[in-house]
Design a protein around this motif. Structure first.
Motif, mmCIF file in Angstrom:
data_model
loop_
_atom_site.group_PDB
_atom_site.id
_atom_site.type_symbol
_atom_site.label_atom_id
_atom_site.label_comp_id
_atom_site.label_asym_id
_atom_site.label_seq_id
_atom_site.Cartn_x
_atom_site.Cartn_y
_atom_site.Cartn_z
ATOM 1 N N ASN A 107 2.102 17.047 0.351
ATOM 2 C CA ASN A 107 0.820 17.658 -0.028
ATOM 3 C C ASN A 107 0.258 17.035 -1.298
ATOM 4 N N ARG A 108 1.116 16.820 -2.298
ATOM 5 C CA ARG A 108 0.664 16.197 -3.548
ATOM 6 C C ARG A 108 0.128 14.800 -3.284
ATOM 7 N N THR A 109 0.877 14.015 -2.538
ATOM 8 C CA THR A 109 0.469 12.636 -2.251
ATOM 9 C C THR A 109 -0.805 12.610 -1.429
ATOM 10 N N PHE A 110 -0.872 13.454 -0.405
ATOM 11 C CA PHE A 110 -2.039 13.493 0.478
ATOM 12 C C PHE A 110 -3.289 13.890 -0.314
ATOM 13 N N ASN A 111 -3.177 14.935 -1.130
ATOM 14 C CA ASN A 111 -4.326 15.393 -1.918
ATOM 15 C C ASN A 111 -4.775 14.345 -2.929
ATOM 16 N N HIS A 112 -3.826 13.648 -3.521
ATOM 17 C CA HIS A 112 -4.178 12.576 -4.451
ATOM 18 C C HIS A 112 -4.923 11.459 -3.712
ATOM 19 N N ALA A 113 -4.440 11.100 -2.527
ATOM 20 C CA ALA A 113 -5.107 10.072 -1.727
ATOM 21 C C ALA A 113 -6.507 10.530 -1.310
ATOM 22 N N GLU B 171 -14.121 15.849 6.392
ATOM 23 C CA GLU B 171 -13.358 15.658 7.630
ATOM 24 C C GLU B 171 -13.022 14.182 7.845
ATOM 25 N N LYS B 172 -13.991 13.302 7.612
ATOM 26 C CA LYS B 172 -13.755 11.864 7.776
ATOM 27 C C LYS B 172 -12.718 11.383 6.764
ATOM 28 N N ILE B 173 -12.825 11.834 5.525
ATOM 29 C CA ILE B 173 -11.863 11.441 4.482
ATOM 30 C C ILE B 173 -10.453 11.873 4.880
ATOM 31 N N ARG B 174 -10.306 13.116 5.348
ATOM 32 C CA ARG B 174 -8.984 13.626 5.753
ATOM 33 C C ARG B 174 -8.416 12.789 6.890
ATOM 34 N N ALA B 175 -9.259 12.436 7.860
ATOM 35 C CA ALA B 175 -8.798 11.623 8.991
ATOM 36 C C ALA B 175 -8.381 10.228 8.519
ATOM 37 N N CYS B 176 -9.162 9.646 7.616
ATOM 38 C CA CYS B 176 -8.821 8.322 7.093
ATOM 39 C C CYS B 176 -7.493 8.351 6.338
ATOM 40 N N VAL B 177 -7.308 9.364 5.507
ATOM 41 C CA VAL B 177 -6.060 9.460 4.750
ATOM 42 C C VAL B 177 -4.875 9.638 5.698
ATOM 43 N N ALA C 255 -1.829 7.142 5.822
ATOM 44 C CA ALA C 255 -0.464 7.639 5.609
ATOM 45 C C ALA C 255 0.465 7.142 6.711
ATOM 46 N N VAL C 256 -0.020 7.151 7.948
ATOM 47 C CA VAL C 256 0.799 6.645 9.064
ATOM 48 C C VAL C 256 1.101 5.165 8.850
ATOM 49 N N MET C 257 0.114 4.405 8.417
ATOM 50 C CA MET C 257 0.326 2.973 8.195
ATOM 51 C C MET C 257 1.337 2.730 7.071
#
Length: 194
Positions: free
Chosen positions: A126-132, A146-152, A156-158
């Protein structure tokens, strides 16, 4: 203004750092689950009782290791992994500390057995995701949340997939992968927000 730490506080912090360094070596060798407190104490050249003066149990040591790794990742994200630099990091499988990457894989394995470690991993994610999210929002303010969340999520998968792939020899040239990652990121981040 924060008060200066006392000599006692500095010694306490130094001893914790020494225990964490020893624990990292021990956990890399045996894994979190299999490493005993006796093995950790031996690696730290302390008694088990001395370790318990600084950490209440093995989970507290694991939690501190995860916290430190995530804190370091936050600094790395802020300093070097903005999306224009990401293709090179992925293509050449660059990491600040391979041992930390290996420990985070160990954390993920331990999280399947230990609910406390699973909770730590979820909090770290959660910390890493929110920072990204914040970083990408600053780079692309025109995108919807929504687009930002999908991109992150895709990024993250990559990144996490690349971390796992570091365990195996790379089967394509880094130069070719670099071009592909550039294309993927361009497509991901330059398309219209719909």
């Amino acid at each position: 203004m924060d008060p200066q730490p006392s000599a006692r506080d500095l010694r306490h912090r130094q001893r914790q750092d020494e225990i964490i360094t020893a624990a990292r070596r021990c956990f890399r060798q045996y894994g979190f689950h299999a490493a005993s407190m006796a093995q950790l104490a031996s690696e730290a050249q302390l008694s088990v009782g001395q370790i318990y003066r600084y950490f209440i149990n093995k989970d507290a040591i694991i939690e501190e290791i995860v916290k430190r790794i995530i804190d370091q990742r936050m600094v790395e994200i802020s300093n070097s992994t903005h999306t224009p630099k990401l293709p090179a990091l992925l293509a050449w499988r660059k990491v600040a500390d391979e041992n930390d990457e290996a420990l985070m894989l160990e954390v993920a394995a331990e999280a399947t057995r230990n609910p406390r470690v699973a909770s730590m991993l979820a909090e770290a994610d959660n910390r890493t995701f929110n920072h990204a999210l914040q970083t990408l929002q600053q780079e692309h303010p025109q995108f919807s949340e929504e687009k930002i969340r999908a991109c992150v999520e895709v990024l993250a998968v990559m990144v996490e997939g690349t971390a796992f792939r570091r365990l195996t020899p790379q089967k394509a040239s880094a130069e070719r992968l670099y071009l592909i990652y550039q294309q993927l990121l361009k497509q991901l981040l330059e398309t219209e927000d719909k």
